[in-house]
Write an enzyme that holds these catalytic residues in place. Sequence first.
Site, short mmCIF file in Angstrom:
data_model
loop_
_atom_site.label_atom_id
_atom_site.label_comp_id
_atom_site.label_asym_id
_atom_site.label_seq_id
_atom_site.Cartn_x
_atom_site.Cartn_y
_atom_site.Cartn_z
N SER A 145 7.51 17.91 -10.59
CA SER A 145 7.59 17.51 -11.75
C SER A 145 8.74 18.37 -12.68
O SER A 145 8.39 19.40 -12.76
CB SER A 145 6.15 17.28 -12.44
OG SER A 145 6.20 16.88 -13.74
N TYR A 158 -1.67 21.52 -13.70
CA TYR A 158 -0.57 20.81 -13.06
C TYR A 158 0.74 21.37 -13.36
O TYR A 158 1.59 21.43 -12.09
CB TYR A 158 -0.22 19.37 -14.17
CG TYR A 158 0.40 18.12 -13.69
CD1 TYR A 158 0.25 17.48 -12.38
CD2 TYR A 158 1.83 18.08 -14.17
CE1 TYR A 158 0.90 16.48 -11.86
CE2 TYR A 158 2.56 17.18 -13.73
CZ TYR A 158 2.31 16.41 -12.51
OH TYR A 158 3.22 15.45 -12.05
N1 LIG Z 1 4.47 9.35 -12.97
C1 LIG Z 1 5.24 10.43 -13.48
O1 LIG Z 1 5.32 10.59 -14.70
C2 LIG Z 1 5.51 11.80 -12.58
C3 LIG Z 1 6.47 12.65 -13.15
C4 LIG Z 1 6.67 13.68 -12.46
C5 LIG Z 1 6.04 13.96 -11.24
N2 LIG Z 1 5.53 13.01 -10.65
C6 LIG Z 1 4.71 13.34 -9.49
O2 LIG Z 1 5.22 12.21 -8.46
C7 LIG Z 1 4.04 12.18 -7.48
C8 LIG Z 1 3.78 10.58 -7.42
O3 LIG Z 1 3.34 10.42 -8.76
P1 LIG Z 1 3.08 8.89 -9.21
O4 LIG Z 1 3.46 8.68 -10.62
O5 LIG Z 1 3.72 7.81 -7.99
O6 LIG Z 1 1.57 8.64 -9.06
P2 LIG Z 1 0.58 7.55 -8.23
O7 LIG Z 1 -1.07 8.04 -8.79
O8 LIG Z 1 0.86 6.25 -8.55
O9 LIG Z 1 0.48 8.05 -6.81
C9 LIG Z 1 -0.05 9.10 -6.39
C10 LIG Z 1 -0.63 8.81 -5.10
O10 LIG Z 1 -1.15 10.20 -4.46
C11 LIG Z 1 -2.29 9.93 -3.71
N3 LIG Z 1 -3.10 10.92 -3.47
C12 LIG Z 1 -3.78 11.55 -4.52
N4 LIG Z 1 -4.55 12.48 -3.94
C13 LIG Z 1 -4.37 12.39 -2.77
C14 LIG Z 1 -5.15 13.03 -1.57
N5 LIG Z 1 -5.87 14.17 -1.76
N6 LIG Z 1 -4.77 12.62 -0.34
C15 LIG Z 1 -3.77 11.64 -0.17
N7 LIG Z 1 -3.33 10.87 -1.09
C16 LIG Z 1 -3.72 11.55 -2.17
C17 LIG Z 1 -2.84 8.55 -4.56
O11 LIG Z 1 -3.86 7.91 -3.94
C18 LIG Z 1 -1.77 7.92 -5.16
O12 LIG Z 1 -1.15 6.83 -4.15
C19 LIG Z 1 3.09 13.10 -7.88
O13 LIG Z 1 3.26 14.12 -6.99
C20 LIG Z 1 3.43 13.45 -9.12
O14 LIG Z 1 2.76 14.61 -9.83
C21 LIG Z 1 4.93 11.89 -11.30
#
Ligand SMILES: NC(=O)c1ccc[n+]([C@@H]2O[C@H](COP(=O)([O-])OP(=O)(O)OC[C@H]3O[C@@H](n4cnc5c(N)ncnc54)[C@H](O)[C@@H]3O)[C@@H](O)[C@H]2O)c1
Length: 252
Positions: A145, A158
């Site tokens: 991130s 985080y």
């Molecule tokens: N959305 C944002 O603004 C953003 C920005 C930067 C980075 N990210 C990163 O991108 C990645 C995806 O995020 P997103 O926004 O798509 O979120 P999201 O919540 O839509 O998806 C995250 C997924 O991870 C799964 N997950 C969580 N804990 C788990 C576990 N213990 N075992 C198995 N699965 C698990 C959840 O069930 C979910 O399907 C993450 O690592 C997040 O930190 C997101």
Amino acid sequence: MNDTPGALAGRRCLITGAASGIGAAIAVAYAREGAVVALADRDEPGLARTLAALPGAEEHTRHVVDLTDPEAVTATVEAVVESHGRIDVLVNCAGILDETPLVEMSLDTWQRMIDVDLTSVFLVCRAVVPRMLAAGGGRVVNVASQLGQKGGAGLTHYCAAKAGVIGFTKALAREVSAKGVLVNAIAPGPISTPLIDGLSARWRREKEAELPLGRFGLAEEVAPTAVLLASDPGGNLYTGQTLGPNSGDVMA
Ligand SMILES: NC(=O)c1ccc[n+]([C@@H]2O[C@H](COP(=O)([O-])OP(=O)(O)OC[C@H]3O[C@@H](n4cnc5c(N)ncnc54)[C@H](O)[C@@H]3O)[C@@H](O)[C@H]2O)c1
């Protein structure tokens, strides 16, 4: 066998966090480029939804797993290899996020974040990378991130986990790149997914105002970066890098 022409034709790809958001968008983009994907997540209905959205759905697989459980991770990787024969590309995308000021943060809250957002990346890489080395190559894409680069109030756990993913990525890249395994990170800016639904409206307002592009991104706007890193020749010269589809939030 998926013989669809595309940048990832025939590649066997394991994608964690594939039930939702960015991971689901990467799965769709990979499948459209001809990859055969194994979807891993703890959210079973979400996995079914992503699977149903993939072209060539009969050859893709889904795997319900808690990625913080070391034995479950090993068993899942074995099941993926049994189904698909090998893993050419690993995308570590699972993650959680919550806003907690340091002064209110319990050790359990801290530890849960580190377990899900950092240790899971170690566990999955530890299970997959030896197989890539034995096969003579592979690609690892870790979703970090931009907050791991710039920090964010209320997000010490985080940001520490995501900075950890970036450091882990660089170290592993130095360890295995010469043997054909290229390891990179993607550090997205704010992306409209269920992950950030829990953050305060004030955070969202302030965040959008800070961004040079003035808006949050979409998961579909992050997925092409993951395609690039997995592709040949597009991804061939990247290793140990952190790519930033981040609306200009961090300018490296
Ligand atoms: N959305 C944002 O603004 C953003 C920005 C930067 C980075 N990210 C990163 O991108 C990645 C995806 O995020 P997103 O926004 O798509 O979120 P999201 O919540 O839509 O998806 C995250 C997924 O991870 C799964 N997950 C969580 N804990 C788990 C576990 N213990 N075992 C198995 N699965 C698990 C959840 O069930 C979910 O399907 C993450 O690592 C997040 O930190 C997101």
